[in-house]
Write a protein that holds these residues in place. Structure first.
Motif, PDB file in Angstrom:
ATOM      1  N   LEU A 158       0.696  -0.845  -0.061  1.00  0.00           N
ATOM      2  CA  LEU A 158       0.059   0.229  -0.066  1.00  0.00           C
ATOM      3  C   LEU A 158       1.123   1.250   0.493  1.00  0.00           C
ATOM      4  O   LEU A 158       0.925   2.088  -1.271  1.00  0.00           O
ATOM      5  N   VAL A 159       1.534   0.946   1.508  1.00  0.00           N
ATOM      6  CA  VAL A 159       3.272   2.658   1.012  1.00  0.00           C
ATOM      7  C   VAL A 159       3.533   2.628  -0.017  1.00  0.00           C
ATOM      8  O   VAL A 159       3.409   3.791  -1.264  1.00  0.00           O
ATOM      9  N   ARG A 160       4.141   1.091  -0.548  1.00  0.00           N
ATOM     10  CA  ARG A 160       4.848   1.722  -2.318  1.00  0.00           C
ATOM     11  C   ARG A 160       3.896   1.864  -3.664  1.00  0.00           C
ATOM     12  O   ARG A 160       4.212   2.989  -4.714  1.00  0.00           O
ATOM     13  N   ALA A 161       2.705   1.754  -3.201  1.00  0.00           N
ATOM     14  CA  ALA A 161       1.524   2.172  -4.290  1.00  0.00           C
ATOM     15  C   ALA A 161       1.104   3.546  -4.582  1.00  0.00           C
ATOM     16  O   ALA A 161       1.099   3.993  -5.042  1.00  0.00           O
TER      17      ALA A 161
ATOM     18  N   ASN B 267       3.809   5.800  -3.031  1.00  0.00           N
ATOM     19  CA  ASN B 267       4.444   7.195  -3.404  1.00  0.00           C
ATOM     20  C   ASN B 267       5.745   5.577  -3.815  1.00  0.00           C
ATOM     21  O   ASN B 267       6.792   5.365  -2.548  1.00  0.00           O
ATOM     22  N   LYS B 268       5.836   5.619  -5.197  1.00  0.00           N
ATOM     23  CA  LYS B 268       7.089   4.649  -5.490  1.00  0.00           C
ATOM     24  C   LYS B 268       8.561   5.782  -5.329  1.00  0.00           C
ATOM     25  O   LYS B 268       9.775   4.923  -5.081  1.00  0.00           O
ATOM     26  N   LYS B 269       8.615   6.933  -4.936  1.00  0.00           N
ATOM     27  CA  LYS B 269      10.112   7.200  -4.400  1.00  0.00           C
ATOM     28  C   LYS B 269      10.869   7.155  -3.362  1.00  0.00           C
ATOM     29  O   LYS B 269      11.874   7.137  -3.337  1.00  0.00           O
ATOM     30  N   LEU B 270      10.407   6.109  -2.193  1.00  0.00           N
ATOM     31  CA  LEU B 270      10.223   5.905  -1.457  1.00  0.00           C
ATOM     32  C   LEU B 270      11.466   4.934  -1.285  1.00  0.00           C
ATOM     33  O   LEU B 270      10.943   3.870  -2.248  1.00  0.00           O
ATOM     34  N   THR B 271      12.909   4.811  -0.202  1.00  0.00           N
ATOM     35  CA  THR B 271      13.806   4.034  -1.293  1.00  0.00           C
ATOM     36  C   THR B 271      13.131   3.274  -0.137  1.00  0.00           C
ATOM     37  O   THR B 271      11.903   2.833   0.726  1.00  0.00           O
ATOM     38  N   ALA B 272      13.971   1.905  -0.508  1.00  0.00           N
ATOM     39  CA  ALA B 272      13.361   0.469   0.981  1.00  0.00           C
ATOM     40  C   ALA B 272      13.823   1.133   2.469  1.00  0.00           C
ATOM     41  O   ALA B 272      13.056   0.812   2.792  1.00  0.00           O
ATOM     42  N   ALA B 273      14.795   1.677   2.572  1.00  0.00           N
ATOM     43  CA  ALA B 273      15.324   1.872   3.705  1.00  0.00           C
ATOM     44  C   ALA B 273      14.241   3.153   4.685  1.00  0.00           C
ATOM     45  O   ALA B 273      13.660   3.396   5.520  1.00  0.00           O
TER      46      ALA B 273
ATOM     47  N   GLU C 147      11.537   2.451   7.565  1.00  0.00           N
ATOM     48  CA  GLU C 147      11.728   3.173   9.066  1.00  0.00           C
ATOM     49  C   GLU C 147       9.491   4.356   9.363  1.00  0.00           C
ATOM     50  O   GLU C 147       9.375   4.911  10.114  1.00  0.00           O
ATOM     51  N   LEU C 148       9.257   4.250   8.047  1.00  0.00           N
ATOM     52  CA  LEU C 148       8.093   5.414   7.720  1.00  0.00           C
ATOM     53  C   LEU C 148       7.347   4.009   8.309  1.00  0.00           C
ATOM     54  O   LEU C 148       6.096   4.584   9.425  1.00  0.00           O
ATOM     55  N   VAL C 149       7.043   2.855   8.381  1.00  0.00           N
ATOM     56  CA  VAL C 149       5.981   2.031   9.017  1.00  0.00           C
ATOM     57  C   VAL C 149       7.246   1.946  10.387  1.00  0.00           C
ATOM     58  O   VAL C 149       5.287   1.322  11.240  1.00  0.00           O
ATOM     59  N   ARG C 150       7.655   1.914  10.714  1.00  0.00           N
ATOM     60  CA  ARG C 150       7.792   1.477  11.991  1.00  0.00           C
ATOM     61  C   ARG C 150       7.432   2.670  13.009  1.00  0.00           C
ATOM     62  O   ARG C 150       6.722   2.701  14.186  1.00  0.00           O
ATOM     63  N   LYS C 151       7.854   4.417  12.541  1.00  0.00           N
ATOM     64  CA  LYS C 151       7.362   5.270  12.989  1.00  0.00           C
ATOM     65  C   LYS C 151       5.869   5.727  13.239  1.00  0.00           C
ATOM     66  O   LYS C 151       5.496   6.255  13.635  1.00  0.00           O
ATOM     67  N   THR C 152       4.986   5.318  12.277  1.00  0.00           N
ATOM     68  CA  THR C 152       3.883   5.393  12.371  1.00  0.00           C
ATOM     69  C   THR C 152       2.916   4.589  12.694  1.00  0.00           C
ATOM     70  O   THR C 152       1.450   4.099  12.668  1.00  0.00           O
ATOM     71  N   ALA C 153       3.680   3.248  13.697  1.00  0.00           N
ATOM     72  CA  ALA C 153       2.794   1.984  13.852  1.00  0.00           C
ATOM     73  C   ALA C 153       2.778   2.836  15.710  1.00  0.00           C
ATOM     74  O   ALA C 153       3.365   3.696  16.346  1.00  0.00           O
TER      75      ALA C 153
ATOM     76  N   ASP D 141       0.608   0.254  11.151  1.00  0.00           N
ATOM     77  CA  ASP D 141      -0.877   0.752  11.432  1.00  0.00           C
ATOM     78  C   ASP D 141      -1.374   1.722   9.796  1.00  0.00           C
ATOM     79  O   ASP D 141      -0.399   2.264   9.690  1.00  0.00           O
ATOM     80  N   ALA D 142      -1.831   0.882   8.791  1.00  0.00           N
ATOM     81  CA  ALA D 142      -1.643   1.098   7.814  1.00  0.00           C
ATOM     82  C   ALA D 142      -2.577   2.677   7.164  1.00  0.00           C
ATOM     83  O   ALA D 142      -2.199   2.642   6.398  1.00  0.00           O
ATOM     84  N   GLU D 143      -3.511   2.982   8.114  1.00  0.00           N
ATOM     85  CA  GLU D 143      -4.017   4.699   7.835  1.00  0.00           C
ATOM     86  C   GLU D 143      -2.931   5.784   7.892  1.00  0.00           C
ATOM     87  O   GLU D 143      -2.730   6.273   7.265  1.00  0.00           O
ATOM     88  N   ALA D 144      -2.193   4.922   9.150  1.00  0.00           N
ATOM     89  CA  ALA D 144      -0.587   6.314   9.411  1.00  0.00           C
ATOM     90  C   ALA D 144      -0.302   6.112   8.013  1.00  0.00           C
ATOM     91  O   ALA D 144       0.818   6.972   7.754  1.00  0.00           O
ATOM     92  N   ALA D 145       0.318   5.300   7.786  1.00  0.00           N
ATOM     93  CA  ALA D 145       1.715   4.656   7.216  1.00  0.00           C
ATOM     94  C   ALA D 145       1.140   4.798   5.818  1.00  0.00           C
ATOM     95  O   ALA D 145       1.668   6.123   5.049  1.00  0.00           O
ATOM     96  N   VAL D 146       0.145   5.130   4.919  1.00  0.00           N
ATOM     97  CA  VAL D 146       0.015   5.069   4.166  1.00  0.00           C
ATOM     98  C   VAL D 146      -0.209   6.915   3.415  1.00  0.00           C
ATOM     99  O   VAL D 146       0.040   7.275   2.929  1.00  0.00           O
ATOM    100  N   ASN D 147      -0.592   7.746   4.760  1.00  0.00           N
ATOM    101  CA  ASN D 147      -1.297   9.222   5.410  1.00  0.00           C
ATOM    102  C   ASN D 147       0.439   9.878   5.191  1.00  0.00           C
ATOM    103  O   ASN D 147       0.561  10.509   4.494  1.00  0.00           O
ATOM    104  N   ALA D 148       1.440   9.513   5.431  1.00  0.00           N
ATOM    105  CA  ALA D 148       2.900   9.789   5.883  1.00  0.00           C
ATOM    106  C   ALA D 148       3.408   9.430   4.531  1.00  0.00           C
ATOM    107  O   ALA D 148       4.037  10.674   4.223  1.00  0.00           O
ATOM    108  N   ALA D 149       2.288   8.433   3.874  1.00  0.00           N
ATOM    109  CA  ALA D 149       3.614   8.256   2.744  1.00  0.00           C
ATOM    110  C   ALA D 149       3.370   8.725   1.606  1.00  0.00           C
ATOM    111  O   ALA D 149       3.706   9.213   0.225  1.00  0.00           O
ATOM    112  N   GLN D 150       1.776  10.496   1.465  1.00  0.00           N
ATOM    113  CA  GLN D 150       1.364  10.887   0.374  1.00  0.00           C
ATOM    114  C   GLN D 150       2.589  12.137   0.621  1.00  0.00           C
ATOM    115  O   GLN D 150       2.054  13.445  -0.042  1.00  0.00           O
ATOM    116  N   ASN D 151       2.836  12.380   1.540  1.00  0.00           N
ATOM    117  CA  ASN D 151       3.586  13.841   1.856  1.00  0.00           C
ATOM    118  C   ASN D 151       4.996  13.876   1.537  1.00  0.00           C
ATOM    119  O   ASN D 151       5.615  12.492   1.378  1.00  0.00           O
TER     120      ASN D 151
END
Length: 525
Positions: free
Chosen positions: A477-480, A482-488, A492-498, A515-525
């Motif tokens: 979901l996160v990669r769908a 925002n494709k620009k995010l690196t693996a690292a 970190e995004l999934v960790r910090k939004t847990a 937390d899928a909601e928080a992670a996807v929202n963070a990926a948009q920013n």
């Protein structure tokens, strides 16, 4: 004339010798991973190997056949029945290291749990609810993301998976069929799209690829080939609900990191403070398991590098069609039938049913417990404890019982299995219900029941194997998004939004529940 015949004989002898050498070179033997010292060394060795094979000669003139070239890892898979050839190769200046193929146990899924749930919610499971995927779906359902699953294979025609299937390869066994159900179950948690029974995965619009690296065990060679394929395919995330350490894994997963692939791995089911591999590596994402009340599952391993936790107990998902079972226990205490929570045992008879049969109490199910009971033609009520489920069922069968109901010795149910198949329906009920039946029987009051186990395309498993795919789906979901995010950055995004969970001694719950909601929202920013 004699010289001509002599020449023909020499040519035939030469041909036979060449054939024998070729047969010896390509005779089946043990498999090995061989790591070359550099990309240049790999390319040179590959070219030499291809040219040598055309002349019937193994790698670097040895009796070692090259089975596969792992171009993205600077490694080869070789096969040889001649140990001296392997020793010779190990001394070659272009060779960094060689390791014989290792085999690891497939993670258990018949683990004890203590939860009584509606296990058969056929669309929005408790795991999806816990990690808040419904809100995340307002942004994306995973369209455009590609997930590779390295596991036991797949039933690609499963009605909830067929539209999500892209391709599959086998690196273990003759085909990519799933003989044990593990890979198909994991896949459903990630991408099931609901076109069958309505079962939904975390990323129901993502696509998946299956690399079969396990059957009854998992192969270090197969796993390495699978990671190489993932890099070749440029997938977004790889789920590895498996574990086992081998020599080259740090190099293998570092290459995946360099290729911008997120590797999500199960923490392990040993219930100890040491993470399984590859979860224990810094470049993978380690996932532990929680119960429905969001406490740590008893079997879930942990350690300083545990990243997050996800639902891993009584996870309902797809299995190869017709291999799952769904139990029903209806009990008549004298006021009519009432259905109670139950769980069928693996290897009990699917498709069997019993109508209006009386219970007989057989204690712990030991042979002596049946000596003074009239079990023939009745349902044996047995308490959990002291001896194995298999021994209890075997004793009941010998006594003539037509069904077995085991009641727990603690609150909740167990997801369990028998060591061998039986023609009896065998299921578990909760302790309070079993105690009530036993009490009525002790007072000479009749209690009867209807039992049934139906074939199903779905089942409930427990383990960190079931937690990991929740996170792999979230990463999709996160990669769908925002494709620009690196693996690292994704890790970190999934960790910090847990969501942090407490108490958390020794990092048993990592950074908390994803937390899928928080992670996807963070990926948009």
């Amino acid at each position: 004339m004699g010289s001509i015949l002599k020449g023909q004989r020499l040519r035939w002898i030469s041909l036979i010798i060449t054939l024998l050498i070729s047969i010896n070179v390509f005779a089946e033997g043990k498999r090995y991973l061989i790591q070359l010292k550099s990309p240049e060394s790999f390319r040179a060795a590959k070219a030499e190997s291809i040219q040598g094979a055309q002349r019937g000669i193994g790698l670097f003139g040895t009796q070692a056949r090259t089975q596969d070239y792992l171009d993205h890892l600077d490694m080869m898979v070789i096969e040889s029945s001649d140990r001296s050839s392997i020793d010779t190769l190990a001394q070659h200046p272009d060779v960094l290291a060689i390791e014989e193929e290792k085999f690891f146990s497939i993670p258990r899924t018949d683990l004890p749990t203590s939860w009584s749930l509606d296990l058969y919610r056929e669309s929005f499971t408790w795991g999806l609810e816990a990690i808040k995927v419904e809100a995340a779906w307002n942004v994306t359902r995973g369209k455009g993301a590609r997930v590779m699953i390295l596991d036991s294979g797949i039933d690609q025609n499963h009605p909830d998976l067929i539209n999500r299937f892209e391709k599959a390869r086998t690196f273990m066994g003759p085909d990519f069929k799933d003989a044990i159900g593990h890979g198909t179950h994991v896949t459903g948690t990630i991408v099931a799209d609901g076109t069958g029974s309505g079962l939904l995965g975390v990323a129901p619009e993502a696509r998946f690829l299956m690399g079969k690296v396990c059957d009854t065990s998992c192969s270090s060679v197969g796993i390495t080939q699978g990671v190489n394929w993932a890099i070749e395919e440029k997938v977004d995330v790889v789920n590895m609900s498996l574990g086992g350490a081998f020599l080259f894994e740090t190099a293998v997963y570092n290459k995946a990191e360099q290729a911008n692939i997120v590797i999500v791995a199960a923490a392990g089911n040993g219930g100890n403070g040491s993470l399984s591999y590859p979860a224990a590596l810094a470049t993978t994402f380690a996932v532990g398991a929680v119960n429905p009340d969001l406490t740590k599952a008893s079997f879930s391993q942990w350690g300083p590098l545990l990243d997050v936790v996800a639902p891993g107990v009584n996870v309902y998902s797809s299995v190869p069609q017709g291999t799952g079972s769904r139990s029903s226990v209806k009990i008549n205490f004298g006021t009519g039938l009432e259905e109670v929570a139950s769980e069928g045992f693996q290897n009990s008879d699917p498709g069997s049913s019993i109508t209006n049969a009386e219970f007989v109490f057989a204690g712990l199910g030991k042979p002596q417990d049946f000596s003074n009971t009239k079990a023939s033609g009745r349902i044996a009520l047995i308490q959990r404890g002291e001896i194995t489920f298999q021994d209890k069922v075997s004793a009941a069968s010998k006594a003539g019982a037509i069904g077995v109901v085991i009641f727990n010795n603690e609150p909740g149910l167990l997801t369990g299995g028998l060591e061998s198949k039986t023609n009896l329906p065998v299921m578990m009920i909760e302790k309070a219900v079993g105690d009530k039946i036993a009490a009525q029987l002790a007072n000479n009051l009749s209690v009867s029941a209807e039992l049934s186990i139906a074939r199903s395309d779905y089942s409930s498993f427990s383990g960190t194997s079931m937690a990991s795919p929740h996170v792999a789906g979230l990463v999709a979901l996160v990669r769908a998004t925002n494709k620009k995010l690196t693996a690292a950055q994704v890790r970190e995004l999934v960790r910090k939004t847990a969501t942090p969970l407490t108490p958390n001694p020794e990092n048993q719950l990592g950074r908390g529940l994803v937390d899928a909601e928080a992670a996807v929202n963070a990926a948009q920013n």
